[in-house]
Scaffold this active site. Structure first.
Site: not given
Ligand code: GNR
Ligand code: NI
Length: 176
Positions: A46, A51, A94-95, A136-137, A140
């Site tokens: 995601g 980001q 999270c990236l 999660h997204e 953000h």
């Molecule tokens: O790549 C991602 N893996 C992930 C694993 C578990 C829960 C959420 C994520 S999102 C993350 C990529 C990211 O930072 N998205 O904002």
């Molecule tokens: Ni993230």
């Protein structure tokens, strides 16, 4: 399509509350495609626009495994319409916080409305990893990171580590 540099903790840009998308036009679709290319390159499942430094309420997700056909999803102006009382726990990453992982508890199921890449209104009920990833997204888009859902002790430790890493990346300063 181009791969864009990722914004990394503790960059304050990550705390921006992103603005609704006003029109789904060609430049916005190009940003969505660049976000997908950036996410696949990382690789991640995601990515939110903030980001890559764009304060717009848009995110992309692809949960297909690496040996499967890509299944890109684009969510523009997503809104959580409702969520289950049932909770589930996933190990999240999270990236923008590379190589740090922690368990986060969130609603197991969410109902979300959004515009797709063509600007068409859609609604989905997500569960499992899609529900976790969407939440999660969407966090953000509001300047919220998954570390905001863990203990303060763990959060302070990871923020401190990333502040030091950022400092060490700066050119050396003269002392004395
Ligand atoms: O790549 C991602 N893996 C992930 C694993 C578990 C829960 C959420 C994520 S999102 C993350 C990529 C990211 O930072 N998205 O904002
Ligand atoms: Ni993230």
């Amino acid at each position: 399509m181009s791969i864009k540099p990722l914004i990394i903790l503790p960059d304050p840009i990550l705390r921006t509350v992103s603005k609704p998308v006003e029109r789904v036009d060609a430049p916005l679709q190009k940003l969505a495609d660049d976000m997908l290319a950036t996410m696949y390159d990382a690789p991640g499942i995601g990515l939110a626009a903030i980001q890559v430094g764009e304060p717009l309420r848009m995110l992309v997700i692809d949960l297909a495994k690496e040996d499967e056909t890509p299944a890109p999803l684009v969510f523009i102006n997503p809104q959580v319409l409702g969520s289950s009382d049932e909770r589930s726990v996933y190990e999240e990453g999270c990236l923008s916080i590379p190589d740090y992982y922690a368990e986060v508890e969130r609603p197991a199921t969410v109902r979300v409305s959004y515009l797709d890449r063509d600007g068409k209104t859609q609604e989905i009920e997500a569960d499992g990893l899609l529900a976790t990833c969407l939440q999660h997204e969407i966090d953000h888009l509001d300047g919220v990171l998954f570390i905001d859902h863990i203990s303060k002790l763990k959060r302070d430790m990871v923020v401190k580590k990333f502040k030091k890493l950022a400092r060490d990346r700066q050119p050396a300063r003269m002392v004395g």
